[in-house]
Design a protein around this motif. Structure first.
Motif: not given
Length: 362
Positions: A22-26, A126-140, A149-151, A155-156
């Motif tokens: 869930a964390a953004p750090a690489a 396949e990709m983008c799942g973690n972009d969505g998961l991280q944005a979801r965690t931050a929004f929650k 803006t995170g969501l 997407v972008n």
């Protein structure tokens, strides 16, 4: 009888690893690379399929040392082996926890040599799942006034790196490559997200339903994965439709739900968004209960409520290196192009979704 099943191979996700995903750090990512060859009897001819991605293609199961042997790409390897009567080497170059940019830069670009081999016939990612998961965690975690803006950034980022990935694969995959295909993303936690936010909308002053916010963002990601595929010579395996819709007609419109939800080539983003988030929204179901008929369902999601269920055991993949191995196919032939368990586990369903685009010959 309801057959709501969960793979016996699945494990509960350790809290530390869940936080890492869930964390953004690489740094909070885990390389899980596997090469597994489907050994077809009576032939020594071998072709390669290369799969790039995050924890989904990795076959992540909560362990830092092993992963599913038969994640979706290797499942498709069985279909390829049977169709071509050849050995199929499935090369999975994956990083659990990676966002789209990381998959693009550190897997597809940095490890391009795997798709440049003359034996390569299929390249998938396949990709983008973690972009969505991280944005979801931050929004929650937001309080006060909701910030969306995170969501939008997720997407972008997805659009940017999906397009760049396809362009790079087109320029670098060996000319012998017959099929290039992307798998889009399902919605893990669809049921759990049907709750109100802690933050309040800046216009209405009210809390917002999390699923009402997350579904349109994920739908836009999926649209562009498939639309860029159409534009750039790829196929799109619609895993969202396969996971989120029943295999029967639940709303009486004359179309099986999973088919009705599929992306339609040439459809506009606005039309797709309306169809998924409004017109057919009532047919969406959490993939923990994937109905294969009106009476029977299977569990496509592990106990972490994120990763697909699987069958067929595990292989080493993680902190202590990856597996290079060979084994006979579990099934020698497929009736009507489907294995006996094609619809019983998440990875089996995704692998079948990839297989429908396999060319007749290598």
């Amino acid at each position: 009888m309801n057959t709501h099943l969960r793979s016996t191979a699945c494990r509960a996700l350790p809290i530390a690893v869940l936080l890492a995903l869930a964390a953004p750090a690489a740094a909070n990512t885990l390389n899980q690379n596997v090469s597994w060859t489907i050994d077809r009897p009576g032939t020594a001819t071998k072709y390669r399929m290369v799969a790039y991605g995050d924890s989904i293609y990795a076959g992540y199961n909560g362990s830092i040392s092993n992963a599913a042997r038969y994640s979706a790409p290797t499942v498709n390897g069985e279909y390829l082996a049977a169709r071509w009567n050849a050995d199929i080497e499935t090369v999975r170059r994956t990083k659990s926890g990676a966002v789209a940019r990381d998959v693009y830069e550190n897997k597809i670009v940095a490890e391009r040599s795997y798709m440049q081999a003359a034996s390569t016939r299929v390249v998938t990612f396949e990709m983008c799942g973690n972009d969505g998961l991280q944005a979801r965690t931050a929004f929650k975690s937001q309080g006060g006034t909701c910030n969306y803006t995170g969501l939008e950034a997720a997407v972008n980022a997805c659009k940017t790196y999906v397009a760049q990935s396809m362009d790079f694969i087109n320029a670098n995959a060996h000319p012998n490559t017959r099929l290039k295909i992307i798998s889009n993303v399902y919605y893990p936690g669809y049921a759990a997200d049907n709750v109100q936010s802690s933050c309040r909308d800046g216009v209405t002053g009210q809390t917002v339903n999390l699923r009402d916010r997350f579904l349109p963002a994920l739908t836009r990601m999926n649209y562009w994965m498939c639309e860029y595929a159409r534009q750039k010579g790829f196929q799109c395996a619609d895993s969202f439709a396969q996971y989120m819709g029943a295999d029967h007609d639940s709303n009486g419109d004359g179309i099986v739900d999973a088919e009705a939800l599929r992306w339609v080539p040439g459809e506009s983003e606005a039309s797709y968004l309306q169809r998924i988030t409004v017109t057919l929204r009532g047919t969406l179901r959490d993939a923990n209960t994937k109905f294969v008929s009106a009476q029977s369902s299977y569990d496509y999601i592990q106990s972490d409520d994120v990763h697909p269920t699987y069958a067929g055991g595990t292989v080493s993949a993680g902190l202590w290196g990856g597996t290079t191995g060979t084994g006979a196919a579990r099934y020698a032939s497929f009736v009507n192009g489907r294995s006996p368990i094609w619809n019983q586990f998440g990875h089996e369903r995704m692998g079948w979704a990839l297989s429908v685009y396999n060319p007749a010959t290598p």
